[in-house]
Design a protein around this motif. Sequence first.
Motif, mmCIF file in Angstrom:
data_model
loop_
_atom_site.group_PDB
_atom_site.id
_atom_site.type_symbol
_atom_site.label_atom_id
_atom_site.label_comp_id
_atom_site.label_asym_id
_atom_site.label_seq_id
_atom_site.Cartn_x
_atom_site.Cartn_y
_atom_site.Cartn_z
ATOM 1 N N ARG A 503 0.844 -1.208 0.000
ATOM 2 C CA ARG A 503 0.000 0.000 0.000
ATOM 3 C C ARG A 503 0.873 1.248 0.000
ATOM 4 N N SER A 527 -8.594 1.205 -3.155
ATOM 5 C CA SER A 527 -9.888 0.759 -2.641
ATOM 6 C C SER A 527 -10.701 1.993 -2.313
ATOM 7 N N GLU A 528 -11.933 1.784 -1.948
ATOM 8 C CA GLU A 528 -12.810 2.917 -1.657
ATOM 9 C C GLU A 528 -12.346 3.694 -0.434
ATOM 10 N N PHE A 532 -6.388 -1.847 2.422
ATOM 11 C CA PHE A 532 -6.696 -3.225 2.058
ATOM 12 C C PHE A 532 -7.405 -3.885 3.229
ATOM 13 N N GLN A 537 -8.066 -9.073 -0.793
ATOM 14 C CA GLN A 537 -8.260 -7.809 -1.510
ATOM 15 C C GLN A 537 -6.927 -7.272 -2.010
ATOM 16 N N ALA A 541 -5.863 -6.527 -5.860
ATOM 17 C CA ALA A 541 -5.387 -5.204 -6.258
ATOM 18 C C ALA A 541 -4.119 -5.300 -7.084
ATOM 19 N N GLY A 546 -10.883 -5.952 -8.125
ATOM 20 C CA GLY A 546 -11.508 -5.522 -6.883
ATOM 21 C C GLY A 546 -11.922 -4.061 -6.972
ATOM 22 N N GLN A 547 -11.487 -3.257 -6.016
ATOM 23 C CA GLN A 547 -11.901 -1.851 -5.955
ATOM 24 C C GLN A 547 -10.861 -0.897 -6.550
#
Length: 660
Positions: A503, A527-528, A532, A537, A541, A546-547
């Motif tokens: 991340r 992600s939103e 994570f 997830q 990624a 995913g997001q």
Amino acid sequence: MGKGKLWIAGFGVVMLAGCTEEEAEPAVPEEPQTQQQVASPEPRAEQFVELWQAGEYETLYEEFLTERAQQAYGEETFIDWQEQLEEQLALSNRQIDWAPASEEWPREQPADFPFTITMDSVVGEVAFDNTMSFVYEEIDGEGQWFAEWDPSFILPNLSKGDNISVQISDTERGEIVDRNGRVVAGNAEAYEIGVVPGNFDRQNQTERLAGLLDLTPEEIDAELDKPWVQPHYYVPLGTIRPDRDTLNRLFAIPGTKRTKVTMREYPYGESLAHLTGYIASITAEQLEERSGQGYSPDAVIGREGLEALFESELRGDRGGKIFIEKTSVNETITAIDNSAAAGETIALTIDADLQRQVYREMGGEPGTAAAIDPYTGETHVLVSSPSFNPNDFIPGIKDSVYRALADDPGEPFFNRSAAAYPPSHIMQPITAAAAVKQGTLDPSEGIDITGETWQKFPSWNDFRITRPNPGVSNPIDLEKAVVHSDSIYFAIQATNMPDDSFREGLSELGFGQSFDYPLPLSASRISENGEFGSEGQLASAANGEGQVRMNVLHTALLYGTFLADGEMKKPLLFTDAEHETLKQDLVTAAQAELMRSILVEDGAENGHGYAGKTATLPVDGEDMGWFAGYDPNDGNMSIAVMMEDESNVSGVVDRLFGND
């Protein structure tokens, strides 16, 4: 002249009249009279200024004017006329600077306060100096300081009974040009068409006139039926661009008149609409927001894009003259004379011709594309499709045209270049860059991967990573993984990174961060919520699933770091902006060279001939397509293309790289 000065002058006249040559006796000096000191007039002056700036004229009239000023001007002049002039001249945002007085002041001596008055008006900023006297008066046994006001505090040299007129000098709106000086938003000659109702055969010619002006007969009737219209008045109906045939047909209709005007023009139409935006009539909300800036209810203003964001720079400074007709002496003087200043020219880094070619290649299908110079950060292309023609808004868009655009399922008003989309395998080289930088990925080290699906732990339950090409021979190294889009390889690399380093690495690459860019762009995200939520997830990624969402300009910028040996430049839209490095050493020069060779191999393997990555993913029942990369024969431009129908991607890429 104040009361104290008048008393001294009168005393001198009496003394001279009372002495003759025969009676010339030595004058006996009178005892000097001590002037009575009272509280300083400064607090009253300060209160006056506060109320004056707030437009509280009724309170000023009743509580702050001298009796002489009240009798001389009355409420009709001080309140009503002052408010009428403010509306007529769009006077607002009044600022008053003044000098304070001493703590005490002789009651017999007027206190003069020099004022500098500045305010906005219909002809731009107005600034002038004046001096207001405050005199001490007693009312019902109580003393207070009162202002000796006159109309010259509204405008210089203004007197009661004068008439005001205005001559406005509209400035030419600044142009927006591309990197080669081609005008993308400029000013063109046009004609305002109208009629004099008394000379116009309304019954027999309205329909004919309406057809030539692209209006309905009802729209013409509505203009001619307005309350202010008189038979001898000129009534404007519409504005058209120069067209000799249309003009000749118009002036074959008795009662029509034309006036040459300047009209905003967008030569590149739809292809640059989401960048340039457009101008249109000012809304009530905008008029209120820009109160005091010289906008009138019939003004035009930037409504979208750069036209809106740089309204102040493009608009320039309006000028003009305010005249005072001195009725008492039959003379007209110029009270205010402001020169207009043309708006600024804004030069873009965009190549307008290339942008138009790319837009046409998109064929009106939904998508977006970006092209950026990785060594300078200059944006050459930033296009969104489908789009709208900003010329339709000049001078005013027809309701039927606007409704058709608003109801179009392709959403032409939606700027896709500002949005973010799921990138799928376009993400894989980015994941590799983060892992290489972390030191957990050795590009030459292979991994044995078997099967089509993979999960790191049984605790993932039914969640598994699926790779598209399970038949690739082991071991799988970075080159094989990129060329064959091996999702399992990148999921393993991401989950092997310790703690929160994946991340953090993506954050270093610009995920979750908004760029300082003239137009608002959605930030790419992992992600939103920017975190994570699980290891599964995180593994998704790594493959852009995913997001994960990526903005097209950011994507081009990221792939550009492989060309620029790990350096990321700040994305620029204006030619005069300073080149700035946002990130350095995202990968080493050697790692960047390795990634370039892998992307060349990927292009050769997948038959598109460019160094880059392709991706196809199902979205809402359609196959979305991506490309991100560069031309290995001319590595001066990094591009990214997203089309909601993947079949259109290759043509757009070819056009960006100059291949038909």
